[in-house]
Motif scaffolding. Structure first.
Motif: not given
Length: 609
Positions: A33-37, A44-50
């Protein structure tokens, strides 16, 4: 300069699932998973490190398999790359430019958001994970939508996923009903639903929004399958709701509607029928997807070649040539099936005969079973001995699955396995994992672990080795020759008497007598007397156990053993007595029945409930 990427989804799509965990596509296609929205803003969610690491992994020369389940993802399986030049008109120019320049932090936000974080539903479908999620893990979709709120006016596409049921979610319907139609006029909404709760009153909540399509998940073409898969669903109610949706389409209130089937074992014979049902409903599209979870119904993950072939055969129907029938996911199964056939049946390496391919694949299966149960690899010599036995069965036109039966029986009864002193639960899990090639469900473990407290383990083992599920699993790999029930009855009894296979040539006269029309009962009596005539009177437990294993494929109960030992009997008398029992008579009746048998076993297979 980058001119293509493995997949466009990480640059385009955000899917918000359980606990607001993000994926770029179907969560079952993803390893991570790419983190919590809900932990930040949309940007911030769209460009997080994941997300940025995933976008980097999409470039040529990178390996995306840390993120992607390559054996499931249809984009990966297709082998095709997303060509930026060919698709430039489908994307914003600034996004194309950023991808070409290798940027992973994007100035454009997601163009498609899928919201599936709320599992409230009026159904309890057999394959749905929603029923297993505890309440504290859920992030209600309204909270996700509120966080999306400032971004919604500039979002082109919003899909309300089928994780739960939209029309059973009053809070979400109210949220959508309160959206400003003018501000959100550019937001295209796509709805996935089971349709069971769609009414005129609930539909009014969506009036004025750009509902571009409604997709109904039905998953069956018959009442029986529908109500068995979609628990709490009623077929008659569904038909009424489908008529309502059809009226919305005819009035152009909804520009497109479609139906979907999640293909699994339970509905695998209804694939073509489902397409024809969609044709009768006059849907714009009919879609097919494979089941991604719920182990008992999985097909290619369970190596279920027979079900896979059933589906592939239906894909030959002319209706699958229609453009509105999107069987793309299923058509990919043709390649899976071809691959299985290649592995199991006959695409040889240079200089390799078809027979050697089959032996190589059987060897791999047996090696995996041995290692899984005993924790070590078998010797090459051991495998060669067993494969030679398979070859000898082939020569006699006896079903090769009898060899698989014997192989697994030996593994579980071996001194090496007995020395492990496994607990009942571990024993049951091994039976499912190694013999049936799947993980058991909780209720299956509970049932058989309880049985193991009251029954001998070898008897439970015999039930698994007689099950229809085992014979289907081993069909393509080990099956060969013919499946004449009488022949396999005699062969299986002979193998029980001569477990080392070295006396197989002595079986030939019995098979010849069968082919010449001799009575099956006389042949079996002769076979048994040849083994036991010289033993004298039957008067010890080992002899009783041996007779039961040969004639009934099980051990005697303590009561049966005691009853047969109370009186000293000649072998002839005891064999005749056992052959007259209802249990053995049912085996004989099955063996002489006229219909062709898909099983090498001499009696009808055990069906587990």
């Amino acid at each position: 300069m980058i001119d293509k990427v493995r997949c466009i989804n990480p640059f385009y799509t955000m899917e918000i699932n359980l606990d607001s965990q993000m994926t770029p596509c179907c969560e079952y296609w993803c390893n991570v998973r790419l983190g919590r929205f809900m932990d930040g803003t949309v940007e911030e969610a769209w460009n997080n490190s994941h997300y940025q690491a995933l976008r980097k992994a999409m470039r040529p020369g990178e390996d995306p398999t840390y993120f992607c389940r390559e054996h499931i993802c249809p984009y990966y399986q297709s082998g095709k790359w997303y060509d930026l030049e060919e698709n430039a008109l489908n994307l914003p120019p600034e996004l194309v430019e950023e991808i070409r320049n290798g940027k992973t932090g994007l100035s454009t936000g997601p163009l498609l958001v899928k919201v599936g974080s709320d599992y409230r539903c009026n159904y309890n479908c057999i394959m749905c994970d929603g029923k297993n999620f505890i309440k504290s893990q859920r992030v209600e979709s309204v909270k996700v939508m509120e966080r999306l709120g400032p971004y919604l006016p500039k979002l082109p596409h919003l899909i309300l996923l089928s994780s739960g049921e939209l029309f059973a979610n009053k809070d979400l319907l109210d949220f959508l009903g309160n959206l400003d139609r003018e501000i959100h006029r550019g937001l295209n909404i796509y709805i996935m639903t089971n349709a069971s709760m769609i009414t005129e009153k609930r539909w009014q909540k969506l009036k004025g929004l750009n509902v571009k399509s409604v997709m109904v998940s039905i998953d069956a073409a018959t009442r029986e399958s529908y109500e068995a898969i979609r628990i709490n669903g009623k077929w008659d109610n569904l038909q009424e709701r489908l008529k309502f949706l059809q009226s919305l389409r005819l009035s152009n209130t909804v520009p497109q509607w479609s139906v979907n089937m999640t293909v699994m074992r339970k509905n695998s014979s209804e694939v073509a029928a489902f397409a024809y049902m969609a044709q009768d409903l006059k849907t714009d599209l009919v879609l097919f997807t494979w089941i991604n979870s719920y182990t008992p119904e999985l097909i290619h993950e369970n190596f279920d070649w027979l079900t896979l072939k059933k589906i592939v055969d239906q894909l030959q129907d002319p209706i699958f040539h229609e453009e509105w029938v999107l069987g793309g996911d299923l058509k990919g199964w043709r390649s899976y099936y071809d691959e299985y056939q290649s592995n199991l049946a006959g695409r040889a390496l240079p200089g390799e005969t078809v027979e050697r391919v089959r032996f190589r694949v059987c060897s791999q299966i047996m090696e995996r079973q041995y290692e899984s149960l005993l924790g070590d690899k078998p010797t090459r010599n051991l495998l060669e001995v067993w494969l030679d036995r398979l070859h000898r069965l082939d020569e006699l036109s006896i079903d090769g699955r009898l060899m698989a039966y014997e192989w697994l029986r030996r593994l579980f009864l071996s001194a090496e396995y007995q020395s492990k002193k496994s607990r009942d639960k571990e024993f049951v899990e091994s039976l499912y994992r190694i013999i049936l090639q799947r993980n058991p469900l909780d209720h299956e473990i509970s049932y058989w672990a309880q049985e193991a407290q009251n029954r001998l383990r070898p008897n439970i083992l015999f039930e698994f080795l007689r099950s229809d599920e085992f014979w289907e699993r081993s069909a393509l790999a080990f099956r060969s020759g013919i499946t004449d029930r009488k022949m396999n009855l005699v062969a299986s009894m002979f193998l029980a008497i001569h477990p080392e296979f070295r006396d197989l040539p002595e079986l030939v006269p019995y098979l010849q007598k069968l082919q010449n029309g001799s009575d099956l009962r006389k042949i079996i009596h002769e076979l048994m007397m040849r083994e036991f005539a010289a033993t004298g009177n039957i008067q010890n437990p080992e002899q009783i156990q041996s007779l039961f294993k040969i004639m009934f494929l099980r051990f005697p109960t303590a009561a049966e053993e005691k009853a047969y030992l109370q009186t000293s009997m000649t072998p002839d008398y005891l064999i005749q007595r056992l052959m007259s029992t209802r249990e053995f008579q049912s085996r004989l009746e099955y063996a002489v029945s006229e219909s062709a048998s898909p099983y090498p076993q001499d009696d009808s297979p055990v069906k587990f409930s």
